[in-house]
Design a protein around this motif. Structure first.
Motif, PDB file in Angstrom:
ATOM      1  N   LYS A  48       0.844  -1.212   0.000  1.00  0.00           N
ATOM      2  CA  LYS A  48       0.000   0.000   0.000  1.00  0.00           C
ATOM      3  C   LYS A  48       0.870   1.249   0.000  1.00  0.00           C
ATOM      4  N   GLN A  49       1.944   1.235   0.796  1.00  0.00           N
ATOM      5  CA  GLN A  49       2.867   2.368   0.841  1.00  0.00           C
ATOM      6  C   GLN A  49       3.548   2.565  -0.508  1.00  0.00           C
ATOM      7  N   MET A  50       3.944   1.467  -1.146  1.00  0.00           N
ATOM      8  CA  MET A  50       4.585   1.552  -2.455  1.00  0.00           C
ATOM      9  C   MET A  50       3.662   2.222  -3.468  1.00  0.00           C
ATOM     10  N   ASN A  51       2.392   1.874  -3.429  1.00  0.00           N
ATOM     11  CA  ASN A  51       1.443   2.496  -4.353  1.00  0.00           C
ATOM     12  C   ASN A  51       1.217   3.972  -4.025  1.00  0.00           C
ATOM     13  N   GLU A  52       1.258   4.316  -2.750  1.00  0.00           N
ATOM     14  CA  GLU A  52       1.186   5.743  -2.374  1.00  0.00           C
ATOM     15  C   GLU A  52       2.382   6.503  -2.943  1.00  0.00           C
ATOM     16  N   PHE A  53       3.575   5.914  -2.814  1.00  0.00           N
ATOM     17  CA  PHE A  53       4.776   6.541  -3.386  1.00  0.00           C
ATOM     18  C   PHE A  53       4.614   6.705  -4.897  1.00  0.00           C
ATOM     19  N   ALA A  54       4.077   5.685  -5.564  1.00  0.00           N
ATOM     20  CA  ALA A  54       3.892   5.747  -7.015  1.00  0.00           C
ATOM     21  C   ALA A  54       2.929   6.866  -7.393  1.00  0.00           C
ATOM     22  N   SER A  55       1.862   7.039  -6.620  1.00  0.00           N
ATOM     23  CA  SER A  55       0.887   8.095  -6.942  1.00  0.00           C
ATOM     24  C   SER A  55       1.494   9.489  -6.795  1.00  0.00           C
ATOM     25  N   LYS A  56       2.606   9.573  -6.061  1.00  0.00           N
ATOM     26  CA  LYS A  56       3.307  10.859  -5.880  1.00  0.00           C
ATOM     27  C   LYS A  56       4.581  10.929  -6.720  1.00  0.00           C
ATOM     28  N   SER A  93       6.031  13.179 -16.689  1.00  0.00           N
ATOM     29  CA  SER A  93       6.455  14.170 -17.694  1.00  0.00           C
ATOM     30  C   SER A  93       5.317  14.555 -18.635  1.00  0.00           C
ATOM     31  N   GLN A  94       4.322  13.683 -18.777  1.00  0.00           N
ATOM     32  CA  GLN A  94       3.167  13.948 -19.637  1.00  0.00           C
ATOM     33  C   GLN A  94       2.052  14.691 -18.908  1.00  0.00           C
ATOM     34  N   GLY A  95       2.294  15.054 -17.656  1.00  0.00           N
ATOM     35  CA  GLY A  95       1.293  15.800 -16.887  1.00  0.00           C
ATOM     36  C   GLY A  95       0.182  14.921 -16.324  1.00  0.00           C
ATOM     37  N   VAL A  96       0.430  13.633 -16.188  1.00  0.00           N
ATOM     38  CA  VAL A  96      -0.571  12.705 -15.669  1.00  0.00           C
ATOM     39  C   VAL A  96      -0.537  12.728 -14.142  1.00  0.00           C
ATOM     40  N   THR A  97      -1.711  12.720 -13.527  1.00  0.00           N
ATOM     41  CA  THR A  97      -1.806  12.545 -12.084  1.00  0.00           C
ATOM     42  C   THR A  97      -2.445  11.179 -11.812  1.00  0.00           C
ATOM     43  N   ILE A  98      -2.140  10.634 -10.654  1.00  0.00           N
ATOM     44  CA  ILE A  98      -2.610   9.295 -10.292  1.00  0.00           C
ATOM     45  C   ILE A  98      -3.427   9.383  -9.007  1.00  0.00           C
ATOM     46  N   THR A  99      -4.632   8.817  -9.053  1.00  0.00           N
ATOM     47  CA  THR A  99      -5.483   8.756  -7.868  1.00  0.00           C
ATOM     48  C   THR A  99      -5.751   7.293  -7.539  1.00  0.00           C
ATOM     49  N   LEU A 100      -5.454   6.930  -6.288  1.00  0.00           N
ATOM     50  CA  LEU A 100      -5.653   5.555  -5.838  1.00  0.00           C
ATOM     51  C   LEU A 100      -7.025   5.411  -5.182  1.00  0.00           C
TER      52      LEU A 100
END
Length: 171
Positions: A48-56, A93-100
């Motif tokens: 879960k922490q790894m995915n939080e890091f990925a979203s940031k 770099s493409q301006g994508v944001t990630i929401t978990l």
């Protein structure tokens, strides 16, 4: 009278404890039992922490969770952690944001015996419905990620997901 009640209580306790041991013994002898599932553990928390890091897009924190020679199978393409992090950096770099999602499905399987191929007993299985956003466009992708974990580090990872929504988002 007190001695009789005490004797009955003691006998009942002995019977109950014998039944519990018999039940545990019966489960342990089940030939189809290969291990147990855990809904929470240090390993599920790590994923879960790894995915939080990925979203940031925190690739440095992500790398610390992996063993030095981890192999990642990304939709059957085998890569190193460095190659995998380049994909994440590209999305940023493409301006994508990630929401978990708030409540992903994440659990750990602890096998009785090490896997013949990996030598590992602990695997974390997860399903995340991730939302990728670029400008006013959104794409929802279900990620199935499985992790072989040993000594607190990810040793091998298998990811499967539909790439079409991401491809469409990046057009």
């Amino acid at each position: 009278m007190k001695k009789t009640i005490a004797l009955i209580a003691l006998t009942s306790l002995l019977l109950v404890s014998c039944k519990k041991e018999a039940a545990v013994e019966a489960v342990a002898k089940n030939p189809n039992e290969g291990g147990i599932n855990l809904t929470t553990s240090e390993n599920t928390d790590m994923i879960k922490q790894m995915n939080e890091f990925a979203s940031k897009f925190d690739t440095e924190s992500i790398k610390k969770l992996y063993a030095p020679k981890t192999v990642i199978h990304d939709n059957l393409k085998t890569m190193t952690i460095e190659e995998n992090m380049k994909n994440l950096i590209f999305l940023q770099s493409q301006g994508v944001t990630i929401t978990l999602p708030k409540d992903p499905l994440v659990w750990e399987v602890v096998n009785n015996k090490p896997d013949e191929k990996t030598g590992i007993t602990n695997y974390v299985i997860s399903y995340y419905e991730v939302t990728f956003t670029k400008g006013d466009k959104k794409a929802s992708v279900i990620l199935n990620m499985n992790f072989a974990i040993k000594d607190g580090k990810i040793q091998e990872e298998w990811d499967t997901y539909d790439t079409a929504p991401l491809t469409e988002l990046l057009k």
